[in-house]
Design an enzyme around this catalytic site. Structure first.
Site, mmCIF file in Angstrom:
data_model
loop_
_atom_site.group_PDB
_atom_site.id
_atom_site.type_symbol
_atom_site.label_atom_id
_atom_site.label_comp_id
_atom_site.label_asym_id
_atom_site.label_seq_id
_atom_site.Cartn_x
_atom_site.Cartn_y
_atom_site.Cartn_z
ATOM 1 N N ASP A 133 20.896 -16.620 -91.637
ATOM 2 C CA ASP A 133 20.215 -16.130 -90.439
ATOM 3 C C ASP A 133 21.006 -16.468 -89.176
ATOM 4 O O ASP A 133 20.452 -16.912 -88.166
ATOM 5 C CB ASP A 133 18.792 -16.706 -90.367
ATOM 6 C CG ASP A 133 17.936 -16.060 -89.270
ATOM 7 O OD1 ASP A 133 18.240 -14.919 -88.895
ATOM 8 O OD2 ASP A 133 16.988 -16.705 -88.802
ATOM 9 N N HIS A 176 11.586 -24.478 -88.952
ATOM 10 C CA HIS A 176 11.971 -24.455 -90.360
ATOM 11 C C HIS A 176 13.330 -25.123 -90.575
ATOM 12 O O HIS A 176 14.090 -25.319 -89.616
ATOM 13 C CB HIS A 176 12.037 -23.016 -90.883
ATOM 14 C CG HIS A 176 12.805 -22.099 -89.970
ATOM 15 N ND1 HIS A 176 12.188 -21.270 -89.056
ATOM 16 C CD2 HIS A 176 14.140 -21.890 -89.803
ATOM 17 C CE1 HIS A 176 13.098 -20.588 -88.387
ATOM 18 N NE2 HIS A 176 14.293 -20.960 -88.808
ATOM 19 N N GLN A 244 14.414 -20.205 -95.630
ATOM 20 C CA GLN A 244 14.034 -21.022 -94.474
ATOM 21 C C GLN A 244 12.593 -21.505 -94.680
ATOM 22 O O GLN A 244 11.650 -20.717 -94.615
ATOM 23 C CB GLN A 244 14.151 -20.206 -93.181
ATOM 24 C CG GLN A 244 15.601 -19.906 -92.797
ATOM 25 C CD GLN A 244 15.719 -18.825 -91.736
ATOM 26 O OE1 GLN A 244 15.314 -17.689 -91.955
ATOM 27 N NE2 GLN A 244 16.287 -19.171 -90.581
ATOM 28 N N ARG A 274 17.718 -25.631 -76.695
ATOM 29 C CA ARG A 274 17.003 -24.358 -76.872
ATOM 30 C C ARG A 274 16.086 -24.528 -78.077
ATOM 31 O O ARG A 274 16.547 -24.631 -79.219
ATOM 32 C CB ARG A 274 17.998 -23.228 -77.112
ATOM 33 C CG ARG A 274 17.342 -21.868 -77.381
ATOM 34 C CD ARG A 274 18.425 -20.843 -77.717
ATOM 35 N NE ARG A 274 17.904 -19.521 -78.002
ATOM 36 C CZ ARG A 274 17.513 -19.109 -79.205
ATOM 37 N NH1 ARG A 274 17.556 -19.941 -80.251
ATOM 38 N NH2 ARG A 274 17.077 -17.879 -79.398
ATOM 39 N N ASP A 276 14.233 -23.391 -80.706
ATOM 40 C CA ASP A 276 14.176 -22.130 -81.428
ATOM 41 C C ASP A 276 12.876 -22.007 -82.217
ATOM 42 O O ASP A 276 12.417 -22.962 -82.857
ATOM 43 C CB ASP A 276 15.369 -22.027 -82.384
ATOM 44 C CG ASP A 276 15.390 -20.699 -83.110
ATOM 45 O OD1 ASP A 276 15.704 -19.687 -82.450
ATOM 46 O OD2 ASP A 276 15.053 -20.667 -84.314
ATOM 47 N N GLU A 318 12.381 -20.989 -76.638
ATOM 48 C CA GLU A 318 12.706 -19.674 -77.183
ATOM 49 C C GLU A 318 11.389 -19.085 -77.697
ATOM 50 O O GLU A 318 11.059 -19.158 -78.872
ATOM 51 C CB GLU A 318 13.740 -19.799 -78.302
ATOM 52 C CG GLU A 318 14.321 -18.461 -78.765
ATOM 53 C CD GLU A 318 13.588 -17.854 -79.961
ATOM 54 O OE1 GLU A 318 13.561 -16.615 -80.058
ATOM 55 O OE2 GLU A 318 13.043 -18.609 -80.786
ATOM 56 N N HIS A 387 22.181 -12.573 -78.269
ATOM 57 C CA HIS A 387 22.650 -12.448 -79.643
ATOM 58 C C HIS A 387 21.689 -11.647 -80.508
ATOM 59 O O HIS A 387 22.053 -11.155 -81.573
ATOM 60 C CB HIS A 387 22.807 -13.840 -80.265
ATOM 61 C CG HIS A 387 21.488 -14.471 -80.594
ATOM 62 N ND1 HIS A 387 20.635 -14.951 -79.622
ATOM 63 C CD2 HIS A 387 20.868 -14.669 -81.778
ATOM 64 C CE1 HIS A 387 19.541 -15.425 -80.195
ATOM 65 N NE2 HIS A 387 19.655 -15.285 -81.496
ATOM 66 N N ASP A 388 20.438 -11.504 -80.049
ATOM 67 C CA ASP A 388 19.381 -10.948 -80.877
ATOM 68 C C ASP A 388 19.238 -9.440 -80.631
ATOM 69 O O ASP A 388 19.890 -8.871 -79.757
ATOM 70 C CB ASP A 388 18.064 -11.663 -80.559
ATOM 71 C CG ASP A 388 17.277 -11.992 -81.812
ATOM 72 O OD1 ASP A 388 17.512 -11.341 -82.842
ATOM 73 O OD2 ASP A 388 16.433 -12.896 -81.761
ATOM 74 N N ARG A 512 22.680 -6.746 -86.315
ATOM 75 C CA ARG A 512 22.827 -7.435 -85.032
ATOM 76 C C ARG A 512 24.258 -7.923 -84.828
ATOM 77 O O ARG A 512 24.668 -8.194 -83.687
ATOM 78 C CB ARG A 512 21.851 -8.614 -84.946
ATOM 79 C CG ARG A 512 20.395 -8.192 -84.799
ATOM 80 C CD ARG A 512 19.452 -9.368 -84.844
ATOM 81 N NE ARG A 512 19.507 -10.075 -86.128
ATOM 82 C CZ ARG A 512 18.778 -11.148 -86.415
ATOM 83 N NH1 ARG A 512 17.957 -11.638 -85.523
ATOM 84 N NH2 ARG A 512 18.876 -11.723 -87.596
#
Length: 642
Positions: A133, A176, A244, A274, A276, A318, A387-388, A512
Site C-alpha cells: 500500500d 493498522h 493490513q 502525519r 495516517d 490525515e 500522492h493519493d 496512483r
C-alpha cells in the site's frame, strides 16, 4: 494532575533541578489534557496506564538530544512556527526523489532554493515485502526501509534539514500494521496479550454485524473489511487490505506502544507526524467506525504526551472527511486547539479541480462557507495534488446550494478528468470504480490533469498557454489561502503522467503510481536555461508565487479566508482580515477575459490598491477591473503598504 507526593517522587528521576523543573512545569501544563482524555477513553484503567506512560516519557525526556531540546525552547517561544507565511511544504518519496536518505541530503540546496521549510518524505519506515500500500503497511516502526538506509541515516538527514531551518515530516500509521509486524506474528502464535492488540473474531457473527454500516475503502482489490486468517483462527479486521491488520485502540497497551514510538521518532529528529488513517482507529458497532469521539481524545492525549517531552513536535491529521467532521481533528469545545496542529483541507483541492473543469465558482463558494472557523493556533495543509487519488468529496447539500445535482456533478468530474467528457483538456485515470455507488476517483499528475499533456501532444501553443496558466492559478489559490502550502514533487517542473508504472509488478495494480514519477533531475537543471518551455514557465511562476508569499504577513495561518460573493461566476473572491489591513484575492477560473465592477473591490480595499503578485497599482474608479484568462491578484490597500 499529579499532587505533591508524586511530584516529589518524580524529582528523584533527575540529576539536575533545571531539568526537573522543565519536565514538571510541562506536566503541570499538559497533564490535565492527558489525564482527562485517558480517563474519557479508558475509565478506571487510565491511572495504571498513566503510571506506565510517565515512565516512558521520563525515559524519552532524558534521551532527547541537546539540539532538539534547544529546538523545543525555540518553538515554545514561537508557537506559531507552523503558521508563518514562509512555511512552504514539499512532499516526496525519498526513493523517487533521490534514491536514498543520503541522496535526499545531497539535494538540500535544491529544496532550500525552492523555499522549502517543511519536507514530508512519504512512508519510509520498514514496510512488508512486496505489495505494501505504498509503504503504509509497516512491519517495523523502528527501522527504515533497507534500500533507503538506516535509522542513523534518518537522524543525520533530520539534522541536516534542521540546520537549514527545514522540518522533517514523517508518516505514522495509526490504524493498522502489516500482518508481518511482530505484534501480529505474536498474535498468530497464540499470545493472548498480542491477540488483544487486534480485532479477531472466531466466526462471521460480529464481522457481519459491523459490515452492515461499514463503507469499503478499496472495493476493487480489497472488498469487505474482514479477512480470514488460518494461523490466527479467526476473522481479522482489515479496513484497507488483507495484509493490513487494524489495531484495537480500546486496549491501553496499544496507546502506550504508540506514545513510545512517537517519542522515539521525535528523538530521531522527526518534527511533524502525519497521523495516517487517524479517522478509523476507533470501532463502534452500528456506525461507519470513523470520526468517533474517542479518536479525538486519543489524539489529544498523544499530543499532550509529546508536548511534555518534545514541544517542538507537531501533529498533522490525515483525515479526509466532511467539514463538519474535519474540524474536530483540530479541536472543538473542550478540545479546542488541543488535538492536531494541522489538518488537510481536502475540500480546497477538490474545489480547485471542480472549478477548473466547470469554470464556475459557485460550488467553490458554497463549499468554503460550509467550513466552521478553525482554532487560531492551528493551520490547514493545502495542496493541488498529493500522492493519493482525488475523491470527489462534494456534498449533495453544497451542490444543491450551487444549483447542481451532486451525483451528476461528481459523474461529470470523473468523465472530465478521465478525458471522456467532450472538450476535456485533462488526462487522468479512473481509480477504484464502485458500481454500487457510481464513485470514480481520479489519478493523474497535476500538469496532466490541467491539460499540459494533451496540449503538448496536440502541438497547440494556445492550449499549452492555458495549461500553464491553470497550473499556476491552482498553486496561487493554495499559496494564498492561509496555511501550509504543500508542493508535490515534480509539480514545480510540470512533470506529466508516468505510464511506466505498469512495468513494475508491485505498482501495476495501483494506477496512483501514474502520478508518482521519479524526479527528473535533468529537467530540474534545464528549466533555468529554458525559461520559455512549459516546465520553465511553471517553475519560474511558482518560485515567484513563493517569494511573494514569504513576504506577505497577510497570509499568516491564524487568519481565515472568507468568501466574498462574486458577481461573475467565473471569478473566486477571498478576503483576509489581517491586523495590517485587508487582503482581497481575485481568481479568474476561465480562459476568457473578465471585467469586474471596480466598486466591488473599492468597498473592501479603498480607492487605491497594489497587487502583490504583479506589482501593479490599481485605482478603483469608474472603469471595471480587467482580468486576463486565469489571472490571480493578491490585492492590499496601498495605504497599508505606506
Amino acid at each position: 494532575m499529579l499532587k505533591s507526593d508524586p511530584w516529589a517522587r518524580l524529582r528523584t528521576a533527575f540529576d539536575d533541578d533545571r531539568d526537573a523543573d522543565t519536565f514538571l512545569l510541562r506536566l503541570e501544563r499538559y497533564g490535565p489534557d492527558l489525564q482527562g482524555s485517558l480517563r474519557a477513553v479508558y475509565g478506571d484503567r487510565a491511572d495504571e496506564l498513566l503510571g506506565r506512560l510517565t515512565e516512558v516519557m521520563l525515559h524519552a525526556y532524558h534521551a532527547r538530544p541537546a539540539d532538539l531540546r534547544r529546538l523545543d525552547e525555540a518553538r515554545l517561544l514561537r508557537p506559531d512556527w507552523l503558521q508563518t507565511p514562509d512555511m512552504i511544504g514539499y512532499i516526496a518519496y525519498a526513493d523517487r526523489f533521490a534514491g536514498t536518505l543520503k541522496g535526499v541530503g545531497e539535494h538540500l540546496d535544491y529544496l532550500e532554493g525552492l523555499g522549502v521549510k517543511y519536507l514530508h518524505l512519504m512512508p519510509l519506515l520498514k514496510p512488508r515485502a512486496g505489495e505494501n500500500d505504498g509503504g503504509y503497511a509497516v512491519q517495523d516502526y523502528r527501522a527504515v526501509r533497507e534500500d533507503l538506509g538506516t535509522m542513523d541515516d534518518l537522524s543525520a538527514l533530520a539534522r541536516g534539514l534542521r540546520g537549514r531551518g527545514v522540518s522533517l515530516v514523517l508518516d505514522l500509521v495509526l490504524n493498522h500494521v502489516a500482518r508481518e509486524h511482530e505484534w501480529a506474528e505474536k498474535a498468530r502464535a497464540g499470545d493472548a496479550k498480542y491477540r488483544d492488540y487486534f480485532h479477531i473474531f472466531p466466526d462471521r457473527e460480529m464481522p457481519d454485524a459491523y459490515e452492515r454500516t461499514l463503507p469499503e475503502v478499496f472495493p476493487d482489490f480489497a472488498p469487505g473489511n474482514f479477512t480470514w486468517n488460518d494461523a490466527a483462527g479467526g476473522w481479522v479486521w482489515t479496513t484497507f487490505n488483507s495484509y493490513q491488520w487494524d489495531l484495537n485502540w480500546a486496549n491501553p497497551d496499544v496507546f502506550l506502544e504508540f506514545a513510545d514510538l512517537i517519542l522515539y521518532l521525535a528523538n530521531r529528529g522527526v518534527e511533524v507526524f502525519r497521523l495516517d488513517a487517524i479517522a478509523f482507529i476507533w470501532k463502534r458497532l452500528g456506525t461507519t467506525s470513523q470520526n468517533q469521539p474517542e479518536v479525538h481524545h486519543l489524539t489529544r492525549a498523544l499530543r499532550a504526551a509529546a508536548r511534555i517531552v518534545a514541544p517542538g513536535v507537531a501533529f498533522k491529521a490525515e483525515a479526509i472527511v466532511a467539514p463538519a467532521d474535519l474540524i474536530h481533528y483540530l479541536g472543538t469545545r473542550s478540545h479546542h486547539g488541543k488535538v492536531s496542529d494541522m489538518a488537510y483541507h481536502n475540500s480546497l483541492m477538490v474545489q480547485i479541480w471542480s472549478t477548473l473543469a466547470s469554470r464556475n465558482t459557485q460550488l467553490f463558494e458554497e463549499a468554503l462557507r460550509a467550513f466552521p472557523p478553525k482554532p487560531t493556533n492551528t493551520t490547514w495543509g493545502m495542496y493541488v495534488r498529493c500522492h493519493d487519488d482525488i475523491g470527489w468529496a462534494i456534498s449533495d447539500e453544497d451542490a444543491a446550494l450551487a444549483g447542481l445535482n451532486g451525483e451528476a456533478h461528481r459523474r461529470f468530474l470523473s468523465d472530465f478528468y478521465s478525458g471522456e467528457f467532450p472538450g476535456s483538456f485533462a488526462r487522468g485515470l479512473v481509480f477504484q470504480f464502485n458500481p454500487a455507488t457510481g464513485d470514480r476517483r481520479m489519478s493523474g499528475s497535476g500538469a496532466s490533469l490541467a491539460g499540459l499533456e494533451a496540449a503538448l501532444e496536440a502541438g497547440d501553443p494556445g492550449r499549452v498557454d492555458d495549461a500553464v496558466r491553470r497550473i499556476l492559478l491552482a498553486h496561487a489559490v493554495v499559496l494564498g489561502f492561509g496555511g501550509v502550502p504543500l508542493l508535490y514533487m515534480g509539480d514545480e517542473l510540470a512533470m506529466l503522467n508516468d505510464y511506466g508504472f505498469t512495468e513494475v509488478p508491485e505498482h501495476a495494480p495501483d494506477n496512483r503510481w501514474v502520478h508518482r514519477p521519479e524526479m527528473d533531475w535533468e529537467l530540474a537543471r534545464r528549466v533555468e536555461h529554458e525559461p520559455d518551455s512549459p516546465a520553465g514557465r511553471v517553475n519560474a511562476g511558482l518560485r515567484h508565487l513563493i517569494r511573494v508569499r514569504q513576504d506577505a504577513p497577510h497570509l499568516h495561518a491564524s487568519i481565515e479566508s472568507h468568501v466574498v460573493p462574486s458577481p461573475d461566476a467565473r471569478v473566486l473572491l477571498l478576503r483576509r482580515d489581517h491586523p495590517l489591513g485587508v487582503m482581497v484575492q481575485v481568481y479568474n477560473f476561465s480562459e476568457g477575459e473578465v471585467f469586474l465592477p471596480a466598486h466591488l473591490l473599492r468597498d473592501h480595499l479603498g480607492e487605491h490598491a497594489t497587487d502583490l503578485l504583479g506589482g501593479s497599482a490599481f485605482t478603483f474608479g469608474s472603469y471595471p477591473v480587467h482580468l486576463d484568462p486565469y489571472r490571480a491578484l493578491w490585492l492590499v490597500s496601498r495605504e497599508v503598504l505606506g
